[in-house]
Scaffold this active site. Sequence first.
Site, PDB file in Angstrom:
ATOM      1  N   HIS A  80       7.849   8.797   4.434  1.00 46.55           N
ATOM      2  CA  HIS A  80       6.636   9.615   4.501  1.00 46.55           C
ATOM      3  C   HIS A  80       6.880  11.070   4.095  1.00 46.55           C
ATOM      4  CE1 HIS A  80       4.268   6.624   7.259  1.00 46.55           C
ATOM      5  NE2 HIS A  80       5.133   6.000   6.470  1.00 46.55           N
ATOM      6  N   ASP A 131       0.810  -1.220   0.000  1.00 45.89           N
ATOM      7  CA  ASP A 131       0.000   0.000   0.000  1.00 45.89           C
ATOM      8  C   ASP A 131       0.842   1.268   0.000  1.00 45.89           C
ATOM      9  OD1 ASP A 131       0.769  -0.909   2.565  1.00 45.89           O
ATOM     10  OD2 ASP A 131      -0.734   0.326   3.548  1.00 45.89           O
ATOM     11  N   GLU A 157      -0.755  -2.093   5.163  1.00 50.22           N
ATOM     12  CA  GLU A 157       0.126  -2.039   6.337  1.00 50.22           C
ATOM     13  C   GLU A 157       0.007  -0.700   7.053  1.00 50.22           C
ATOM     14  OE1 GLU A 157       3.310  -0.916   8.808  1.00 50.22           O
ATOM     15  OE2 GLU A 157       3.152  -0.084   6.784  1.00 50.22           O
ATOM     16  N   GLU A 158      -0.276   0.352   6.296  1.00 57.07           N
ATOM     17  CA  GLU A 158      -0.235   1.707   6.833  1.00 57.07           C
ATOM     18  C   GLU A 158      -1.484   2.087   7.634  1.00 57.07           C
ATOM     19  OE1 GLU A 158       2.249   3.660   6.790  1.00 57.07           O
ATOM     20  OE2 GLU A 158       3.534   3.115   5.097  1.00 57.07           O
TER      21      GLU A 158
END
Length: 392
Positions: free
Chosen positions: A365, A82, A140-141
């Site tokens: 990020h 993702d 996962e996020e």
Amino acid sequence: MFQSSTLQAAVESVKEEVIQWRRYLHENPELSFEEENTSQFVYDTLCSFGNLEVSRPTKYSVMARLIGPQPGKTLGIRADMDALPIQEENTFDFVSKAPGIMHACGHDGHTAMLLGTAKVLAGFKDQLKGEVRFFFQHAEEYFPGGAKEMVEAGVMKGVDFVIAAHLMSHVDFGKVGITYGPMMAAPDAFWITINGIGGHGGMPHQTTDSIAIGAQVVTNLQHIVSRNTDPLDNLVVSIGKFVGGEAANVIANSVEINGTVRSFDEKVRASVPVLMERIVKGITEAHGATYEFKYVNGYMPVINHDEVTRVIEDTVREVYGDDTVEIQRPSMGAEDFSAFQKEAPSAYFLIGARNEEKGIVYPHHHPRFTVDEDAFEYGVKIFANAVFKFLG
């Protein structure tokens, strides 16, 4: 360890494909629980290799099984797929085509590396003892995470070991980070609302100032770490959001506070919400306000199994040399790989993807995050060699 020169040649042969797969995924990112096209791309690519049993355990995940002709252990290898809700600011040729969505954590590289590993190993099916399961995980996020869904779907039944890797922006290219025991923290979240009585900024005596009360709450929550827990315990309490008020001359009716708690020890973890609410309750009652409090446990901490981690470290040393290994300290970051770890002995390790000479220096990020694509070979080669080390 299996040291066939043909295995190493096979790893070399997929290098360019792995890069191209990663670039395609980078151009076409999808958010957690929305990985429809990503998972279909992975499914179709795996099917093209042959020798694999490919399935869809959940709506957005993919699993491939490589079953050797000889009985043996089963090793699982996981990659996440993702992306993040970030507007990309990179300028290379394969930037995201999806407005406001970006692979800013390396999951495109993880997926590509595991595809490369699957293609390499599919060519060695006849020499395999036991089974390799390739887990391509969604979400996962975003809590509650795709790992939990995959485990609940039964992908870990019969798995003896499970491993995974993360391309890491603070580890230099050419290095592999190894951590024994606790590696990543449990990431919990909390929400606090302070309800006061709003009014005119020039007449504060007629109000119950929610912002002033909220500021005291924020300050005193830090006492949980500094004064209410053992200094040797790893604990973080961070406020990420404080919202209240509409105008400079208006005292707000309420304020909203949102933050995260990171810990490793389950007893420490369980004590934090109790301590938090005690602080919030005491301060708000002392000033005539009321409160609302919500606390949600996130993923479990990532804790590596010593023996499985030793196999990964030995593999890295044998394939790349002793200088490649960097023993890493635990991080207060988080990962839902812990859901797989609950089912079988496991290890999670880091692959260096930072390269100052190439300008690859931005953290995870960040809108200009990227990874050194030369690191992908490390992932494929370590995974492929580790398979024969784990399975004999």
